[in-house]
Structure formats: C-alpha cells, structure tokens
Design an enzyme around this catalytic site. Structure first.
Site, PDB file in Angstrom:
ATOM      1  N   GLU A  87      -5.200 -29.835 -39.269  1.00  0.00           N
ATOM      2  CA  GLU A  87      -4.839 -31.219 -39.573  1.00  0.00           C
ATOM      3  C   GLU A  87      -5.318 -31.727 -40.925  1.00  0.00           C
ATOM      4  O   GLU A  87      -4.662 -32.571 -41.534  1.00  0.00           O
ATOM      5  CB  GLU A  87      -5.397 -32.136 -38.465  1.00  0.00           C
ATOM      6  CG  GLU A  87      -4.828 -31.872 -37.090  1.00  0.00           C
ATOM      7  CD  GLU A  87      -3.365 -32.277 -36.975  1.00  0.00           C
ATOM      8  OE1 GLU A  87      -2.954 -33.232 -37.672  1.00  0.00           O
ATOM      9  OE2 GLU A  87      -2.629 -31.620 -36.215  1.00  0.00           O
ATOM     10  N   SER A 478     -14.848 -41.659  28.332  1.00  0.00           N
ATOM     11  CA  SER A 478     -16.211 -41.588  28.855  1.00  0.00           C
ATOM     12  C   SER A 478     -17.262 -41.275  27.805  1.00  0.00           C
ATOM     13  O   SER A 478     -18.455 -41.338  28.095  1.00  0.00           O
ATOM     14  CB  SER A 478     -16.281 -40.541  29.972  1.00  0.00           C
ATOM     15  OG  SER A 478     -15.587 -41.013  31.107  1.00  0.00           O
TER      16      SER A 478
END
Length: 817
Positions: A87, A478
C-alpha cells in the site's frame, strides 16, 4: 527587451498572486468544515465479543464486524512489512502525502486518459486513515484535497506506529472481517503471529478490493495479486528471494472460520449466554462491545451430558420404530449432487447422510454424502457403504410403536431414500439412525456456587434451537414432592411421622378429584420416608392438606421453582409448570445445606479494556489483600447467602432421597462410588419423565417428553427413562474425583426406627432403619396417623385465594408419580 521582460514578469506575478489567492480562498472554504482529527485519539471501533468456557477455551464469537483490536506492538513485523509493501512503501519517509508516488500516478493517469481504465490512486496509508475514519469515499477533488490536508495534520499529531495501528485495525478484508486480527481468524483460523509469508501477502492484497480477490470465486486474480505483494516484499528487502519464490508456490490455503459456537457440544449453552448478555447489556454491547465473557461451562461435563441425553433419547425413540426417510432423491445419474444439497445436522458429526442405492433381505447398499470444500463445492469422490440387516432391526417396527411391520430391510425403505447412518468399527459398515421425535433437557450444577457446569437443550441444536433446559415449561410431577416434605420437616414433622396412604376425595366447584398412586392401590399408614421413597401421591396430598398449601406455596417460591404458586392441593403433586434449570437450582439448595443460590452461566464479564463489569462470585473477604503476615488471623471468606432451609431439614430430606435411589423408584439403576440422593417424576398420562439428583458435589436434573406433550407410553416413567440417563452422565462426571459423603449437621441424633410404624425399634427388631432427628424430636411413643380414612377437604378451602382452582383440580395430577 528589459521593459518587456519586466512587463511579463509583472503579469506573471499578478497571475501567480491571483492563483495563490484563489487557492488560498479554495483551501479556506474546503478546510472550513474539516472533521476533527483528534477523534482518532478516542478511536473505539466495533469489536468482536468472545465467549470462553470455564477452562478458557474459546466457545463462541459474535460481531457485526469481525474485529479484534491489536496494539501495534502485538502485530508482527512481517505483517506490517506486507501492508507497507502493498500500500505505501515510503510510509515511514513521507509527511502524509507521497509526492513521488503522486507524480507517478498523475503520469500514469495522463497516459491512460481516454482508454476507459480506472484512474490510478496514490493514497498513502495516512490518507487512507483520513478517508476511512473522517471522510466519505466520494471520488471528488474536494475530498482528495481534504484527505491530503488531514493527512498532514494527522502526521503532525500522531506517530507513524499509531497511524499504522489505526489502519491495520480498521480496514475491511471481506467476509465480514475487519482489522488484521479478525481477518487472520476469518480467512485462516490463525492468530497474526502464526501467518506464513503467503498468507500475510494474501491478506495485504485484500484491502485494494476484497471482492476482486475472493478466495473461491476469483482464485486466479487472488493468486496473482498475492504474488505481486510477495514480489514487493522481496524488492523492499523484507523477505529473501528464496523465501519469496517458495511462498509463491503455495496455494491460497484459505480455511474460513465458522461463526457461532466453536466448542463442541456448546451450542445450547452459548445461545443461552447470548440471550442473557442481550437482556443485560443490549444488542450493541454484544455485537460491537468487544466483551470477554468467561462462562461456567465445563467442556468435559458438557460432552458427557450431550452423550448421555442423546443416548437416552435415541434408545426410547428406536423402541418406537422407524419414522421414515429424511427425503427421497433421484439416483439415476450422479447421486452425489442431490445428496450433497440435503442439509445435515452440523452438531452431530458422528452421523452421516446417505442415500439408499439398493436394498435386499440382507441389507442395503448406500452412498455417503460427499464432503464439501470450504467454498461449498462438493468434492468429486463418491464413497459407498453397507447397512446389514442386523444393524437396522429396530426399524422393522413401525413409528406407531406397534408390532413389527417389516420382516427385512426391503420393508423399511427403498432406493433413493435419504437416511442418517453412523459408521461402525468395521470398515464400510454403518448403522441406521434417525433423529428422535422425543426431546428433553439436562442441566448440571455446582450446588455450592450455582455455576451451571453443563446444559443440553435437546437432541441437536441443528435440529431445533429451542432450549428445553431453560425455555420449556413442563410439569415436574413427583420430582416436586421433596419440597412438600421439606416444608413438613421444617415445621414439626419428622421422617418417622406416619401419614395415611388411602383413597381421598376432594370436591371443588362441583367437581370431584380423586388422586391415585401410580399403579393404583394404597399401603395404609406409612412413614414420610416411605412416602417419598415409593412416591405415594395419596400420602403427599394428605400431608399437604394437613399443613396447608399456603405453606407449601411459600416454600416452592422460596426455592425459586415458581414465581407465584397457586395454593392448590393438585400443585403438591407437581402439576404446575417450571423448567429444568429451576428444578436443579432448587435441588442445589437441598444439596448445599439450605443456602440460597443464584444459578449462573456466566462467571465474569470484562469490557474491551479488560475491566471487570460483572462477577458472579459475590462473597466478600475483608482481609484477603493484606500486604504481609503480622500474626493476624487467617482471612475468612464471608458467606452472605440467605439460609432458606434449616441445614438439619436439608440433611433429613437428603437422607430420605438416598432411600429413593437405594430402595425406591430409582432402586438398582444408579451405581456410583459415592452417596446419591434424588427423586423421580412422571406426569399425567406419562407425558414427561423426570429425575433430579445429586452427590455432595454436583446436582443434575433432566426430563424427557415430546415438545407437544403426548403420552410416552405405559411404563415410561422417570425411573425407567430419566434415571438411566442421569446414571450415565454422573458415572462419567465423577471420574477422577474423590468420593465424599453428605455431612450430618452437629446436634442431630441418629435413632433406629421401625420402617412401617416410625416408632423406636428394639434391638434386633427386623425392618428397621437409622433415622435422623433434630434436637427435641424423636420417634413417637405411640402409634399415631395423620389423616383419617374419611378425610374430606371443604371446597371453600380449595377455592380460597385462587379463582383458577376449578381448572387446576380437574386437570391436575391424577396418577402423578
């Protein structure tokens, strides 16, 4: 001539001043509304949130922009060199704008003028920072001028390293990845320190145009651009020529990292944590805040929980028969393409999708679904296998559970049918599988802290994302009874108190409710211990009626089972709805000596800067940070948890539930090298099967049932379906841990009593048990029974405080077990 020269010089000077003035005026207008570059000092980009298991393993990632911010010191020199070469090779020399590069770009653009080619740019890394952070991407002269001015100012305000740090953490790489750390993970599933020269160069090639160098759609362009970057790295002296040539020979090697959960079997757990984070902090904090979330998940226990629950669901489902193929496809040509298009469960890697190629009485020839490349392309190789008749016998039964409807594989499926198979040890041999219709949820918890160690919300997250451990509201049956008995033991009853086990009628609103014991029958006067060990409904109803349902409701709410429980007798048999997580949390209170806990899936949350913003551990230690020892007392960790149950009551109910495992409804099905207490549960018409149990160090609970509640079948009880799953899980969970025992609270007396009468047993008397009594209590001197044969509950007592009593009584708990 001199006058002429002077004349032209004057005109030139005038024009130059005019141009300078015009430029100055233009620059004044342009710079008037320039953004403040000082915001770069407070740069706080969206960052990925990461979830970790209790051992630190990465569990899941969430982000709108996949970014992990790295300081420049943590970025390897090779990575920096690749981006500078690609770049801005003069990055460390220019003042923000590269004049030489700009002149070169102008010359190239003039040469290409009229050719239709896109103009060549000369933006430096600093200019790209100015554009990305402060400006738009408009291709205008004004924007370029602003970009150059800002670049000069940024260079004066910040160091080169800071500018490069901003650039490398902000840029977009494609595939929803931002920043070099996020790109390394997204493309190669590596950290930046692990990247090779070739991988680094490819990433450096992407900012110019990620779509132009897509790793799967534009491979040639990607390789060409990557190799160009490698050449620039060699040219600039960052890489030797030999290393560069070797790097250019490498393939792209892109291995995309998948999103969501990364830790095997953690999908349900991660999704529940995700929901909690959103509820607590909001969407933006999760997807942009860069949180680091340390969860309580134990990966080993999570895998064990998944395996145990899946095995239990499959065992039940296969007994019910074959549901049919996943789908059918054409196999006249290449069966790999249509089979590859069928979506398999991503979180059940043990299974493969296969198509039936041919079938006879001995078995079936199958084609295995081809593997896919990272790009999604199906590989060319085709693999076949075989299912022998013995490995699919369970499928001879129809899905309705009737008697065998087929006598050989030919009656099960045909050519073109797509089914699931599981490889066997013998090469090329497979076993027929099918996704179960029955589902369930399982939770394991540390009873001392409330940390959820494992959570499974169903057979497969890929099959259904609904978490049955936290989202499914089911009747506990239960398995709720221990809290009725705990309320009784906390209020004057003892394990040796005798309740009448006999038929009872309750009338409310003109309706008659006649609860029954599972399997019918009754045992007459029996102790509380026998009532819970054998899960007697009639005894439980009489006990709840004797002490009052308001008291039972208070205890149920105190334990966190329900937020608001109607004080109805039917609720004493577990006819209300709650979740597995709530039930396991409630049992944890029984296991830890009666201390209230807060169930938590999250241990700690840190923000992006490492500051802790949440911690589950809220105990305090005032003297833990002493600088040195000066003969002071050892620091004490203050336990400020609320005591919601008498520790002696906690031990009594634990002892009674040990009897459930040794002699009661779970007898003979749990074999561990340490004490285990727990309770089975089976709801009306056997629609849900439960078991919640614990050792001194861990609590686990689960249920099985259809998502749309329907009977599981006669005999499908908590003892037959849920207990084996609990046993399988706990057997694996306790491996490598030291056995411990339930601690008897100081002051309790242990007395031998008759199992049937609850009275003190004489020496040598048969059928006795050692029972725990609180100070001031003991076996009864005379035989007395709570609840008479003609017990009758007035309707007004049931209707009191609840306008919904009629519905609860009539649809309640007849036959709960």
């Amino acid at each position: 001539m001199i006058r002429l020269i002077g004349y032209f010089f004057g005109i030139g000077a005038f024009l130059l001043l005019g141009v300078a003035g015009a430029v100055a005026l233009y620059l004044g207008v342009v710079t008037k509304d320039l953004p403040d570059y000082e915001v770069l000092a407070k740069y706080s980009p969206p960052v990925t949130t990461r979830f970790h298991a209790g051992n630190g393993a990465l569990m899941a990632e969430y982000a709108r922009e996949r970014r992990l911010y790295l300081p420049i010191q943590a970025i390897p020199d090779r990575v920096k060199a690749a981006f500078i070469s690609a770049e801005d090779k003069n990055f460390y020399q220019h003042p923000g704008v590269d004049i030489t590069g700009l002149a070169r770009a102008i010359a190239v653009n003039l040469q290409n003028f009229g050719s239709g080619r896109r103009p060549v740019g000369a933006s430096t890394i600093t200019q790209q920072v100015a554009k990305n952070f402060l400006l738009s991407s408009d291709q205008t002269i004004d924007r370029k001028v602003k970009e150059a001015i800002l670049s000069f100012r940024i260079e004066q305000a910040y160091s080169k390293d800071r500018i490069l740090e901003l650039y490398l953490n902000e840029i977009f790489f494609g595939l929803n990845s931002y920043g070099i750390a996020g790109a390394a993970l997204t493309y190669f599933d590596k950290s930046v320190t692990e990247l090779t020269i070739a991988e680094t160069a490819y990433l450096a090639a992407l900012p110019k145009g990620p779509a132009n160098y897509h790793p799967f759609r534009k491979i040639d362009a990607a390789l060409e651009r990557r190799n160009w970057v490698i050449d620039r790295m060699v040219e600039n002296g960052y890489v030797t020529k030999a290393d560069g040539e070797e790097a250019k020979k490498q393939p792209l090697g892109v291995n995309p990292r998948r999103g969501g959960a990364h830790l095997f079997a953690s999908d349900f757990f991660a999704e529940e944590v995700r929901r909690q984070i959103i509820q607590k902090y909001g969407d933006n904090a999760l997807y942009e805040g860069g949180l680091s979330v340390r969860t309580s998940l134990d990966p080993r226990l999570q895998v064990a929980a998944r395996k145990a629950l899946q095995a239990g669901l499959l065992s039940y489902d296969e007994r019910r028969g074959f549901h049919g193929p996943v789908k059918s496809i054409e196999i006249g040509g290449d069966w790999g393409e249509p089979l590859g298009a069928v979506v398999a469960f991503s979180d059940v890697p043990e299974w493969k999708l296969a198509v039936v190629l041919s079938v006879d009485a001995q078995g079936a020839e199958i084609g295995i679904q081809p593997e896919k490349e990272a790009s999604g392309k199906i590989v060319a190789e085709r693999v076949t296998g075989h299912i022998s008749a013995k490995n699919m016998q369970w499928a001879y039964r129809s899905a309705t559970g009737d008697r065998k409807s087929a006598k050989s594989p030919e009656g099960v499926f045909g050519a073109g049918d797509v089914v699931y198979v599981e490889p066997l040890a013998e090469k090329g041999e497979y076993r027929l599988r099918q996704p179960p219709k029955v589902q369930g949820g399982l939770v394991a918890m540390d009873p001392q802290t409330g940390r959820v160690l494992a959570m499974v919300g169903g057979f497969s997250y890929g099959q259904s994302e609904f978490n049955r451990a936290t989202q499914a509201m089911r009747q506990p049956g239960s398995s709720f009874k221990p809290f009725v008995y705990a309320a009784a033991l906390d209020n004057g009853y003892t394990p040796a108190s005798v309740i009448l086990d006999a038929p009872i009628e309750i009338v409310a609103g003109g309706q008659v409710w006649r609860p029954e014991n599972y399997g019918g029958g009754s045992a007459g006067p029996s102790t509380l211990r026998l009532g819970i060990e054998k899960s007697r409904n009639l005894m439980t109803v009489r006990l709840a009626n004797d002490m009052g349902m308001n008291l039972v409701a208070e205890y149920a709410e105190r334990f966190g089972i329900y937020d608001k429980m109607p004080p109805l007798l039917a609720m004493s048999l577990g006819s209300g709805e709650t979740t597995v997580l709530r039930m396991v949390s409630a049992y944890s209170v029984l296991a830890n000596g009666g201390k209230q806990i807060k169930p938590s899936l999250i241990d700690r949350i840190q923000d992006r800067y490492g500051k802790t913003i949440f911690r589950h551990e809220d105990r305090t230690c005032d003297n833990c940070n002493a600088g040195d020892w000066q003969s002071q007392e050892e620091p004490v960790l203050t336990d400020n948890r609320e005591q919601v149950l008498d520790p002696m009551t906690s031990f009594q109910i634990t002892s009674m539930m040990e009897g459930v495992v040794l002699r009661g409804t779970a007898a003979g099905k749990i074999k561990l090298d340490r004490p285990v207490a727990g309770k089975t549960g089976t709801t009306n018409d056997e629609k849900d099967a439960w078991f919640v149990g614990y050792t001194p160090d861990m609590v686990a609970g689960l249920y099985l049932g259809f998502d749309n509640p329907a009977p599981l079948g006669r005999g499908a009880t908590g003892g037959s379906l849920a207990v084996p799953i609990f046993s399988d899980f706990m057997t694996e969970a306790v491996k490598g841990t030291r056995p411990s025992k339930f601690v008897v609270p100081e002051g309790m007396s242990m007395v031998a009593v008759n199992r049937k009468t609850g009275m003190a047993a004489q020496e040598g008397e048969p059928d006795t048990i050692i029972e725990a009594f609180k100070p001031g209590t003991g076996p009864a001197d005379t035989f007395s029974v709570i609840g008479g044969l003609d017990q009758y509950v007035p309707p007004e007592e049931i209707l009191k405080n609840s306008p919904q009593a009629n519905q609860a009584v009539t649809s309640g708990s007849n036959g709960l077990f």
